[in-house]
Scaffold this active site. Structure first.
Site, PDB file in Angstrom:
ATOM      1  N   GLY A  37      11.682  57.930  26.894  1.00 24.17           N
ATOM      2  CA  GLY A  37      13.085  57.611  27.313  1.00 24.17           C
ATOM      3  C   GLY A  37      13.604  58.127  28.884  1.00 24.17           C
ATOM      4  CG  PHE A  61       8.546  71.036   9.942  1.00 25.39           C
ATOM      5  CD1 PHE A  61       8.743  72.443   9.315  1.00 25.39           C
ATOM      6  CD2 PHE A  61       7.480  71.072  10.862  1.00 25.39           C
ATOM      7  CE1 PHE A  61       8.229  73.782   9.691  1.00 25.39           C
ATOM      8  CE2 PHE A  61       6.753  72.417  11.308  1.00 25.39           C
ATOM      9  CZ  PHE A  61       7.427  73.600  10.784  1.00 25.39           C
ATOM     10  CD  GLU A  88      12.879  67.022  23.226  1.00 23.54           C
ATOM     11  OE1 GLU A  88      12.189  66.272  22.495  1.00 23.54           O
ATOM     12  OE2 GLU A  88      13.840  66.557  23.236  1.00 23.54           O
ATOM     13  CG  ASP A 120       9.494  64.850  15.545  1.00 23.66           C
ATOM     14  OD1 ASP A 120       9.391  66.118  15.466  1.00 23.66           O
ATOM     15  OD2 ASP A 120      10.178  64.446  16.296  1.00 23.66           O
ATOM     16  CE1 TYR A 158      14.425  63.529  10.106  1.00 18.26           C
ATOM     17  CE2 TYR A 158      16.168  64.600   8.950  1.00 18.26           C
ATOM     18  CZ  TYR A 158      15.557  63.848  10.251  1.00 18.26           C
ATOM     19  OH  TYR A 158      16.635  63.854  11.122  1.00 18.26           O
TER      20      TYR A 158
END
Length: 346
Positions: A227, A113, A295, A203, A118
């Site tokens: 993370g 996307f 998410e 992404d 973006y």
């Protein structure tokens, strides 16, 4: 006389019982006849997806290093408690796997996307995908954007194509994030059923650096978030409000999975997308927005519906983070960016 009355009463009761059973049967039959039939495309999608499982047949006389049951990665988990493999560098033979899948002429779809600002990340994403993402296989790259004229021309190899789809603009990145699941579900139902074997949702603000290929294929594929891959349950950033349908309690959870990279078979990804979108909508009706939107719902879904394959953080590292010793290679990573430049996303 007493005998006759008793006999008559018995007959009446038995007749009533038989009539009651017949009524229930007819009533149930009537209800069944009015159940809405599942549209043919959905039935075919499930049939098609489940029938495209592949036996791991290696080519005759193919040479590769003998596997060992006493050697291999010992610094990381390579299989989950529910027996799903965890893919790290050094746990697979890329040539062997490619030779197993290539005769099946598989097609892989990828969605990305690029809405609003973006779109600036799209060129590098597409160019690096051509270098590393399922090289040598059929790939359909679906770009969803509100700025189709700004999609850069990228030379695609044979068997690979770039397909642009128009989507509405939005100033809130949270709305874009939330809408992805609905769009992915409809893409699978409307376009992919008879032409695609697997799908990955990625992404756009990311780059490929090394191979991402057939080792990643599976029914339901999750990427362990870089993370949190060393965090205990209390440190996982799940939705912690019980009112949300994305809720996971502090005593629950396996890993924290990335919303920026997941995939699998059409059947499994469609079901994931449909469930997450429906739960998101149900939350929205009660003025609840999960902490990390889709998410969070994805993590809830995969806590209940265990992934059949997990990809290590090699498959979506963070460029701002120092390389951990377990990460021998970075295959795909989220780039460093100034959020003030891209949000609000107009």
């Amino acid at each position: 006389m007493h005998f006759i009355v008793t006999k008559t009463l018995t007959v009446v009761l038995l007749s009533a019982l038989v009539l009651g059973v017949l009524y229930c049967f007819m009533s149930q039959s009537d209800r069944v006849s009015h159940v809405q039939e599942i549209p043919a495309i959905f039935r075919y999608a499930e049939l098609y997806a489940s029938s495209r499982s592949f036996r791991h047949v290696a080519a005759d006389q193919q040479k590769y290093e003998k596997p060992s049951v006493v050697k291999g990665r010992t610094d990381v988990m390579t299989i989950t408690p529910w027996l799903a493999p965890v893919i790290w560098e050094g746990t697979f033979d890329p040539v062997l796997l490619d030779n197993i899948y290539r005769p099946h002429n598989i097609t892989v779809a990828a969605t990305v996307f690029a809405v609003g600002k973006y779109v600036m990340f799209l060129k590098d994403f597409l160019e690096t995908a051509e270098q590393h993402f399922f090289v040598g296989f059929n790939v359909n790259m679906y770009v969803f954007t509100d700025r189709p004229v700004e999609v850069p021309p990228v030379k695609m190899a044979a068997g690979r194509q770039l397909l642009v789809r128009l989507v509405p603009s939005s100033s809130r990145w949270q709305e874009i994030s939330a809408r992805r699941m609905e769009i992915v579900q409809k893409l699978i139902e409307d376009e992919l059923v008879d032409q695609t074997d697997y799908i990955f949702c990625l992404d756009v603000d990311s780059l490929f650096h090394a191979r991402w290929g057939t080792e990643s294929l599976g029914d339901l594929v999750a990427v362990i978030h870089p993370g949190y891959f060393k965090a205990d349950r209390g440190g996982l950033d799940y939705e912690r409000r019980p009112a949300s349908r994305a809720y996971i309690s502090p005593e629950e959870g396996d890993f924290y999975y990335c919303g920026g990279a997941f995939g699998g078979s059409l059947k499994e990804v469609r079901l994931l997308a449909k469930t997450c979108y429906e739960n998101f909508k149900a939350d929205a009706k009660e003025n609840i927005e999960a902490i990390w939107q889709e998410e969070s719902h994805l993590n809830r879904y995969m806590w209940v519906n265990k992934p059949s394959k997990l990809l290590s953080p090699e498959y979506l590292w963070q460029d701002f983070a120092a390389r951990e010793p377990e990460i021998q290679i970075v295959r795909f990573s989220g780039i460093v960016k100034n959020y003030a430049d891209i949000r609000p996303n107009k």
